[in-house]
Write an enzyme that holds these catalytic residues in place. Structure first.
Site, PDB file in Angstrom:
ATOM      1  N   HIS A  44     -16.034  59.245 -11.490  1.00  0.00           N
ATOM      2  CA  HIS A  44     -15.945  57.771 -10.093  1.00  0.00           C
ATOM      3  C   HIS A  44     -16.609  56.780 -11.338  1.00  0.00           C
ATOM      4  O   HIS A  44     -16.237  55.755 -12.414  1.00  0.00           O
ATOM      5  CB  HIS A  44     -16.088  57.900  -8.925  1.00  0.00           C
ATOM      6  CG  HIS A  44     -16.169  56.480  -9.160  1.00  0.00           C
ATOM      7  ND1 HIS A  44     -14.664  55.589  -8.619  1.00  0.00           N
ATOM      8  CD2 HIS A  44     -17.079  55.856  -8.784  1.00  0.00           C
ATOM      9  CE1 HIS A  44     -15.174  54.582  -8.665  1.00  0.00           C
ATOM     10  NE2 HIS A  44     -16.043  54.480  -8.710  1.00  0.00           N
ATOM     11  N   GLU A  88     -10.371  46.832  -9.696  1.00  0.00           N
ATOM     12  CA  GLU A  88     -11.436  48.118  -9.551  1.00  0.00           C
ATOM     13  C   GLU A  88     -10.453  48.604  -8.257  1.00  0.00           C
ATOM     14  O   GLU A  88      -9.830  47.756  -7.208  1.00  0.00           O
ATOM     15  CB  GLU A  88     -12.825  48.089  -9.410  1.00  0.00           C
ATOM     16  CG  GLU A  88     -13.739  47.942 -10.179  1.00  0.00           C
ATOM     17  CD  GLU A  88     -14.328  48.856 -10.348  1.00  0.00           C
ATOM     18  OE1 GLU A  88     -14.044  50.038 -10.323  1.00  0.00           O
ATOM     19  OE2 GLU A  88     -14.819  48.552 -11.730  1.00  0.00           O
ATOM     20  N   HIS A  90     -10.691  50.720  -4.536  1.00  0.00           N
ATOM     21  CA  HIS A  90     -11.975  51.526  -2.974  1.00  0.00           C
ATOM     22  C   HIS A  90     -11.096  51.973  -2.237  1.00  0.00           C
ATOM     23  O   HIS A  90     -10.732  51.938  -1.381  1.00  0.00           O
ATOM     24  CB  HIS A  90     -12.663  50.466  -2.159  1.00  0.00           C
ATOM     25  CG  HIS A  90     -13.467  50.626  -2.923  1.00  0.00           C
ATOM     26  ND1 HIS A  90     -15.057  49.962  -1.558  1.00  0.00           N
ATOM     27  CD2 HIS A  90     -14.620  50.837  -3.559  1.00  0.00           C
ATOM     28  CE1 HIS A  90     -15.796  50.662  -1.614  1.00  0.00           C
ATOM     29  NE2 HIS A  90     -15.464  50.844  -3.540  1.00  0.00           N
ATOM     30  N   ASN A  91     -10.530  53.367  -2.868  1.00  0.00           N
ATOM     31  CA  ASN A  91      -9.310  53.648  -2.284  1.00  0.00           C
ATOM     32  C   ASN A  91      -9.952  55.031  -1.208  1.00  0.00           C
ATOM     33  O   ASN A  91      -8.852  54.782   0.025  1.00  0.00           O
ATOM     34  CB  ASN A  91      -8.702  54.696  -3.316  1.00  0.00           C
ATOM     35  CG  ASN A  91      -7.555  54.094  -4.380  1.00  0.00           C
ATOM     36  OD1 ASN A  91      -6.665  52.907  -3.814  1.00  0.00           O
ATOM     37  ND2 ASN A  91      -6.952  55.005  -5.357  1.00  0.00           N
ATOM     38  N   SER A 531      -8.811  56.046 -11.275  1.00  0.00           N
ATOM     39  CA  SER A 531      -9.104  57.095  -9.691  1.00  0.00           C
ATOM     40  C   SER A 531      -8.920  57.850  -9.883  1.00  0.00           C
ATOM     41  O   SER A 531      -7.322  58.263  -9.709  1.00  0.00           O
ATOM     42  CB  SER A 531      -8.891  55.372  -9.254  1.00  0.00           C
ATOM     43  OG  SER A 531      -8.607  56.310  -7.314  1.00  0.00           O
TER      44      SER A 531
END
Length: 731
Positions: A44, A88, A90-91, A531
């Site tokens: 990450h 960006e 945020h999975n 990601s």
């Protein structure tokens, strides 16, 4: 303590990486140092599996003021003004805790923008979920969708930034791994740019914002791992956001920047205090000494390990000129926020962390931040779990097929989502959700910025390289139909486990396809996000690169997407296009009507696509188009239906040798529908630019007719399209 194999596995570090740590330190690391390395060397934070390939992307143009390597990319938009923008993901947090995962995703990307000195003026989101009608996972998918949308709206609305658009798609591959990609854009003058660099020996390192808690510890490491049966136990790894606190932090930071006392500033995002301190030092070639006893804490008994790895939200790290600290403190006192000197800049290049009078970590900044392990992982050919040949099919009800497509989850109205967002706050929104591109005006100039997000996991599964090219082309085409010239891009690369050669191949080919297309369309990538490990129980998501492209235009209302008046000529810029049986397999028709996936993506001629975009843009800028809409998901029939949703339809004629299903629903690129009162001038522009133009027909009230194949009243079609998502959520 002894570092055992189990401890290494918990920290997602390999034995070889541990050996490298020992060589860097010249000794065994302590537990705090091991935690620091684990987050900074996580996928990450370090991009250790993708960096070697990300270098293939174009990153320069005369407009690029800041490319990859900072918190956000910066483009010159003229007149001394610039925009900062980035996307960006945020999975993983959004699967574990949908509301807070999505909310803190918005908060994080906003901090990336204002840490550069820019005021955020727009947010967009690209979100992916499992099907809402899935027999096994449908209830969970509905809960995740509701939580994610609520989290995005809560944070953006409370912070006071408009969420102006985005895209939503549904596939079974996202059942156990939703995608939440958030884009933000801000505005500032060239002389207001700040960087995340700890310059000036002896300068003060100042912690500002919210207090540090135990939320988010190992969030970066969690985002670098596949989901397992135990993933739900990782709720403590998900941060908790406070948008009201972030609004105060924004205003305080921008005001403090204007004092001239600040020389560097960095968001405490992934890896928190660790990442912000070592990255600032590494960029400047300096060291940082931190005293954790001075860090504001909201929980008792926090260890150095916890404080350094906490990802508590709404925190920033500043570097201020020595002797001018009080100027900074005064601003943050005014806004009711903590501002405490926690360290100073040193000249030895070391991140040195003190706690209770003892050094608890001592690590070289550069090795920690910029010299993480770099892997050129082996790759074979992309994973292709689908047939290459088409099934036999013939439609007996093409009007019914269109109705089914208009209610399909990928195509139906998403008003249930975007009506939860405040998309007009700050009064800059010229065009908001539901259109091909969003537009925000820059009040200080006569310029507006247009933005579009796009991704297509189906096409990228069929062929990652060609799918990525099509994504870039469509994103640029979306800007063209509102009259904007694309100038730059940011990307979010969502893929499975890179340690599997067939998944790594998807990533490599998508990057190379994106690089080729971005060069052709002159949209340099100024930053983004990777990601990986988006897998659940060994099942990877569709390869899903998402692209955000920004463009410039004179401030003006764009053409509508829908037809405005009856009696207008409808012209298809780019022509009817063509397809093959193989090239039809990734379409929405194949998905929603046939329930199949096969073959290859549509063929893209990038040179022709660029000319089509130029023609469409010139038609729009010249004021010749009353409406304009690109042909994409669902093909020509769906695009014409979308243009008719305002109540004015069209009587269209199609002269083609294609079979009806292909002619109506193929998704070949390089096509734009316009309605106009000046067809001759539109045709002249197309002829000059060597672009085919087809006179489809004339608009009419209340009905959509396409040749002898489709004939339907608009109101029932519109009502079904509008209500479909809510019905799926209610079932």
């Amino acid at each position: 303590m002894t570092i055992t194999p189990d401890i290494l596995a918990t920290h997602r570090l390999t034995p070889d990486e541990y050996g490298q740590i020992v060589r860097i330190l010249g000794r065994e690391p302590n537990y705090t140092e091991l935690g620091i390395f684990s987050v900074m060397w996580s996928e990450h934070c370090s991009y250790k599996s993708s960096r070697v390939h990300l270098r293939k992307l174009p990153t320069h143009s005369p407009r690029v003021l800041q490319g990859p390597g900072e918190n956000a990319g910066i483009l010159d938009i003229g007149g001394g003004w610039a925009i900062a923008y980035k996307i960006e993901s945020h999975n993983h947090p959004s699967f574990i805790e949908p509301f807070q995962g999505a909310a803190t995703g918005v908060g994080g990307i906003l901090r990336d923008i204002f840490t550069m000195g820019a005021r955020p003026i727009a947010v967009m989101d690209a979100i992916r979920f499992g099907p809402l009608d899935d027999a096994e996972c449908g209830a969970r998918n509905k809960r995740i969708l509701a939580g994610v949308v609520s989290g995005i709206s809560h944070y953006g609305n409370c912070f006071g930034v408009p969420t102006v658009g985005g895209e939503t798609a549904f596939e079974p591959s996202y059942n156990g791994n939703p995608l939440v990609n958030v884009f933000a854009l801000g505005i500032f003058r060239h002389d207001e740019v700040f960087y995340g660099r700890a310059t000036g020996l002896g300068n003060s390192v100042i912690y500002v914002g919210a207090k540090t808690g135990r939320d988010g510890i190992h969030g970066a490491s969690m985002a670098s791992a596949e989901f397992t049966e135990e993933s739900k136990q990782k709720r403590p790894n998900v941060q908790v956001g406070d948008p009201f606190m972030e609004k105060l932090l924004l205003e305080a930071c921008l005001e403090a920047m204007r004092t001239g006392a600040i020389v560097g500033i960095q968001d405490m995002g992934a890896a928190g205090l660790t990442c912000s301190s070592c990255e600032m030092g590494s960029r400047a070639g300096t060291g940082i000494s931190l005293n954790l006893d001075l860090v504001p804490q909201r929980e008792r008994g926090m260890t150095p390990y916890e404080m350094m790895l906490s990802e508590s939200q709404e925190r920033m790290l500043l570097v201020a000129d020595k002797g001018r600290e009080e100027e900074v403190y005064a601003v943050f006192r005014k806004w009711g926020l903590d501002a405490v000197q926690v360290g100073e800049v040193t000249g030895d290049g070391i991140l040195r962390v003190w706690h209770k009078g003892a050094v608890v970590a001592e690590i070289p900044n550069r090795e920690l931040a910029d010299e993480a392990p770099l892997y050129n992982r082996p790759y074979t050919t992309p994973y292709k779990p689908f047939p290459t040949t088409a099934p036999e099919f013939r439609s007996t009800d093409l009007t019914g097929d269109l109705a089914r497509l208009m209610t399909a989850s990928d195509i139906c109205s998403k008003h249930w989502i975007w009506e939860q967002y405040d998309y007009t706050v700050r009064t800059n929104t010229v065009a908001g959700p539901g259109l091909d591109a969003a537009i925000v005006r820059i009040k200080e100039t006569d310029t507006s910025v247009a933005m579009s997000l796009d991704g297509n996991g189906r096409y990228c599964l069929l062929d990652p390289r060609e799918g990525a090219k099509l994504m870039v082309a469509e994103c640029c085409r979306n800007l063209a139909v509102v009259g904007a010239q694309p100038i730059g891009a940011t990307n979010n690369l969502n893929f499975g486990n890179p340690e599997r050669p067939e998944i790594m191949a998807q990533l490599v080919e998508a990057i190379e396809g994106m690089a080729e297309a971005c060069r052709h369309f002159e949209t340099p990538i100024t930053g983004g996000n990777v990601s990986l490990y988006n897998e659940t129980l060994g099942e990877a998501i569709f390869p899903t690169p998402v692209l955000g492209i920004v463009g410039l235009m004179k401030t003006a209302a764009p053409p509508s997407l829908t037809f405005r008046e009856a009696g207008r000529e409808v012209i298809l810029i780019g022509g009817l296009g063509t397809t093959t049986e193989a090239g039809f397999g990734g379409t929405q028709y194949a998905k929603a009507v046939l329930g199949k996936l096969w073959g290859t993506p549509p063929a893209l001629d990038m040179e022709y696509e660029k000319r089509v975009q130029e023609a469409a843009r010139e038609v729009v800028v010249s004021g010749l188009a009353e409406s304009a809409h690109d042909v994409s998901k669902g093909g020509l029939a769906v695009a014409l239906a979308e243009c008719s949703l305002g109540g004015v339809g069209v009587d269209a004629r199609l002269e083609t040798d294609l079979r009806p299903e292909h002619a109506l629903f193929h998704e070949g690129p390089s096509r734009v529908i316009v309605s106009t009162t000046e067809p001759g001038n539109v045709l002249n522009i197309c002829e000059r630019l060597r672009v085919e133009a087809v006179r489809l027909g004339v608009t009419m009230d209340g009905r959509l007719r396409i040749g002898a194949w489709i004939d339907t009243a608009i109101p029932p079609l519109r009502d079904a399209w509008r209500d479909a998502l809510e019905k799926q959520l209610a079932d």
